[in-house]
Design a protein around this motif. Structure first.
Motif, PDB file in Angstrom:
ATOM      1  N   ASP A 124       0.847  -1.186   0.000  1.00 29.00           N
ATOM      2  CA  ASP A 124       0.000   0.000   0.000  1.00 29.00           C
ATOM      3  C   ASP A 124       0.889   1.246   0.000  1.00 29.00           C
ATOM      4  OD1 ASP A 124       0.967   0.171   2.619  1.00 29.00           O
ATOM      5  OD2 ASP A 124      -0.872  -0.615   3.495  1.00 29.00           O
ATOM      6  N   GLU A 203     -14.159  11.619   1.066  1.00 30.50           N
ATOM      7  CA  GLU A 203     -13.234  10.496   1.194  1.00 30.50           C
ATOM      8  C   GLU A 203     -13.935   9.202   0.832  1.00 30.50           C
ATOM      9  OE1 GLU A 203     -10.001  11.376   4.580  1.00 30.50           O
ATOM     10  OE2 GLU A 203     -12.010  11.089   5.396  1.00 30.50           O
ATOM     11  N   MET A 206     -13.524   3.304   2.495  1.00 32.60           N
ATOM     12  CA  MET A 206     -12.448   2.405   2.896  1.00 32.60           C
ATOM     13  C   MET A 206     -11.244   3.142   3.475  1.00 32.60           C
ATOM     14  SD  MET A 206     -12.297  -0.396  -0.177  1.00 32.60           S
ATOM     15  CE  MET A 206     -13.728  -1.346  -0.702  1.00 32.60           C
ATOM     16  N   TYR A 207     -11.160   4.468   3.224  1.00 32.70           N
ATOM     17  CA  TYR A 207      -9.998   5.248   3.664  1.00 32.70           C
ATOM     18  C   TYR A 207     -10.441   6.607   4.212  1.00 32.70           C
ATOM     19  CZ  TYR A 207      -7.181   1.725   1.360  1.00 32.70           C
ATOM     20  OH  TYR A 207      -6.595   0.527   1.002  1.00 32.70           O
ATOM     21  N   PRO A 208     -11.169   6.618   5.346  1.00 36.59           N
ATOM     22  CA  PRO A 208     -11.693   7.885   5.897  1.00 36.59           C
ATOM     23  C   PRO A 208     -10.731   8.554   6.878  1.00 36.59           C
ATOM     24  CG  PRO A 208     -12.611   6.053   7.110  1.00 36.59           C
ATOM     25  CD  PRO A 208     -11.662   5.451   6.090  1.00 36.59           C
ATOM     26  N   SER A 209      -9.494   8.786   6.460  1.00 34.44           N
ATOM     27  CA  SER A 209      -8.474   9.206   7.421  1.00 34.44           C
ATOM     28  C   SER A 209      -8.695  10.628   7.943  1.00 34.44           C
ATOM     29  CB  SER A 209      -7.083   9.084   6.796  1.00 34.44           C
ATOM     30  OG  SER A 209      -6.960   9.877   5.639  1.00 34.44           O
ATOM     31  N   PRO A 219      -8.024   5.981  12.238  1.00 34.01           N
ATOM     32  CA  PRO A 219      -8.781   5.582  11.054  1.00 34.01           C
ATOM     33  C   PRO A 219      -8.689   4.085  10.798  1.00 34.01           C
ATOM     34  CG  PRO A 219      -6.735   6.638  10.406  1.00 34.01           C
ATOM     35  CD  PRO A 219      -6.842   6.789  11.891  1.00 34.01           C
ATOM     36  N   LYS A 220      -9.810   3.506  10.374  1.00 36.72           N
ATOM     37  CA  LYS A 220      -9.830   2.106   9.964  1.00 36.72           C
ATOM     38  C   LYS A 220      -9.817   2.089   8.443  1.00 36.72           C
ATOM     39  CE  LYS A 220     -12.422   0.691  14.075  1.00 36.72           C
ATOM     40  NZ  LYS A 220     -13.686   0.093  14.605  1.00 36.72           N
ATOM     41  N   CYS A 221      -8.635   1.829   7.891  1.00 41.18           N
ATOM     42  CA  CYS A 221      -8.448   1.944   6.446  1.00 41.18           C
ATOM     43  C   CYS A 221      -7.969   0.625   5.865  1.00 41.18           C
ATOM     44  CB  CYS A 221      -7.418   3.025   6.123  1.00 41.18           C
ATOM     45  SG  CYS A 221      -7.894   4.694   6.639  1.00 41.18           S
ATOM     46  N   THR A 225     -10.136  -0.073  -3.301  1.00 36.27           N
ATOM     47  CA  THR A 225     -11.126   0.901  -3.730  1.00 36.27           C
ATOM     48  C   THR A 225     -10.859   1.348  -5.163  1.00 36.27           C
ATOM     49  OG1 THR A 225     -12.001   3.127  -3.342  1.00 36.27           O
ATOM     50  CG2 THR A 225      -9.726   2.725  -2.671  1.00 36.27           C
ATOM     51  N   ALA A 231      -6.587   6.667  -1.688  1.00 31.00           N
ATOM     52  CA  ALA A 231      -6.521   5.560  -0.727  1.00 31.00           C
ATOM     53  C   ALA A 231      -5.315   5.751   0.182  1.00 31.00           C
ATOM     54  CB  ALA A 231      -6.449   4.228  -1.461  1.00 31.00           C
ATOM     55  N   LYS A 233      -3.914   6.016   4.122  1.00 28.91           N
ATOM     56  CA  LYS A 233      -4.279   5.596   5.478  1.00 28.91           C
ATOM     57  C   LYS A 233      -4.149   6.715   6.504  1.00 28.91           C
ATOM     58  CE  LYS A 233      -3.356   0.650   5.009  1.00 28.91           C
ATOM     59  NZ  LYS A 233      -2.582  -0.515   5.512  1.00 28.91           N
TER      60      LYS A 233
END
Length: 400
Positions: A124, A203, A206-209, A219-221, A225, A231, A233
């Motif tokens: 990533d 955002e 999957m990636y709401p940092s 954040p839970k990333c 996507t 994307a 983290k």
């Protein structure tokens, strides 16, 4: 570290004549679709296909002669990479780019085509950044973050200056957030030019940092996507500090929202958007009540999407709209069966795209067959009309 409107104006002067000024157009179709008055800034029309050129060139132009000789390294999923590679090549600065595994081919190939050295390393963006730091330390490169850099932020802010010069009556801007460089620069410039303008971020779910950091949460990333360009983290420290006081809200969009936005840009605006680039429209489609009646500016910030993925997205949208539908029919495996079903479908104007026979399913009689008939229809009502006609002819079916 701070970035001021004066810094952004200086960046505008520094890059003038070297980066295209992209067009701003009012969209009647998107306005009718969403209930807002929509203006789009087509940053997908930059030479490298995204907004990243302004920041990359501004930062490269600030390097010392010694730093230019040593060269630069960056981690990027593609757009920052291509911008650095292109302008680095123009300026004679060696560029090395570390890309995550799974980066779309069009972005990796585009980066190489501008003369950069491409290293595919890391699952990533975070892992690729670690590798870029290692190469910096090993070879003496200058590391240029895709977003966590004042020079990058200042360059990206030129986008908002151009936007408001061309559409000064805007009530709001909706800007995708990955690392935060674009929204930070644009928020500073826009609020300096028009203090009452409202700034919204978007955002991927999957990636709401940025949204998580605002709430004081980790954040839970993770996940694959379609908006791989955002994307990220962890939003950059510099962009977050600059943008957080200026951004009214950050909206989180699901994958289907991004897919619809990509499809609508292609079918309604006749332009190509990548998933992240379509983020502003995705938010407008997902939260229409928040913007109804407002004059809204969308930064279409990138168009670097694989042709295969674009085809997949367009076909998936046809499935959502039931303009592409599968009728599964259980019938006798005898001559003329398929032609009889085809006659019903064709008689109502359905276009048969594909037919699959399944004779080996154990819940199908040995003398029978299961037919999956993929049909192109005009709309959902037309799909129902064809389905009802098949039932009226005695066919038991399931519509997909």
């Amino acid at each position: 570290m701070t970035v001021t409107f004066a810094d952004i104006q200086a960046a505008q002067t520094r890059i003038a004549g070297q980066v295209d000024r992209t067009p701003v157009r009012h969209s009647r179709r998107l306005s009718q679709l969403t209930g807002a008055e929509v203006w789009v800034k087509y940053d997908n029309l930059h030479f490298t296909g995204s907004f990243k050129e302004r920041g990359a060139l501004n930062r490269l132009s600030q390097l010392t002669p010694d730093e230019r000789r040593r060269g630069v390294v960056a981690a990027s999923a593609g757009n920052h990479a291509q911008a650095l590679a292109y302008h680095g090549g123009r300026l004679g600065i060696p560029v090395t780019i570390v890309m995550p595994e799974g980066t779309p081919f069009t972005k990796a190939d585009g980066t190489r085509s501008h003369g950069a050295t491409v290293v595919i390393k890391g699952a990533d963006f975070t892992a690729s950044t670690q590798e870029a730091h290692r190469l910096r330390d090993e070879h003496g490169f200058v590391f240029i973050s895709a977003f966590d850099d004042a020079g990058i932020v200042a360059g990206q802010g030129v986008c908002a200056i151009e936007f408001l010069e061309d559409a000064p009556d805007l009530d709001a801007l909706i800007i995708p957030i990955g690392g935060g460089g674009l929204i930070a620069g644009c928020a500073i410039a826009a609020r300096a030019m028009k203090p009452d303008i409202r700034i919204f971020g978007v955002e991927a779910a999957m990636y709401p940092s940025f949204a998580a950091r605002r709430r004081g949460e980790a954040p839970k990333c993770g996940g694959a996507t379609i908006a791989e360009g955002i994307a990220i983290k962890a939003v950059g420290d510099i962009p977050f500090a600059l943008a957080d006081p200026l951004v009214e809200d950050v909206m989180v969009c699901e994958e289907a929202d991004f897919e619809k936005a990509v499809a609508f840009y292609a079918t309604l605006e006749k332009t190509v958007a990548e998933g992240a680039g379509a983020g502003g429209l995705a938010a407008l489609l997902a939260y229409p009540d928040r913007f109804r009646g407002l004059k809204v500016g969308l930064v279409l910030c990138g168009g670097n999407i694989d042709a295969r993925m674009l085809a997949v997205v367009l076909n998936r949208e046809m499935v959502r709209e039931r303009r592409l539908i599968v009728y599964r029919i259980l019938g006798d495996d005898r001559p003329g069966m398929l032609s009889a079903m085809a006659a019903v479908i064709g008689g109502l104007g359905g276009n048969i795209i594909d037919v699959v026979h399944n004779r080996l399913a154990l819940d199908v009689p040995a003398k029978g067959a299961e037919f999956d008939i993929m049909v192109e229809t005009r709309d959902s009502a037309h799909a129902d009309e064809i389905g009802q006609a098949l039932k009226d002819q005695g066919y038991a079916l399931r519509m997909g």
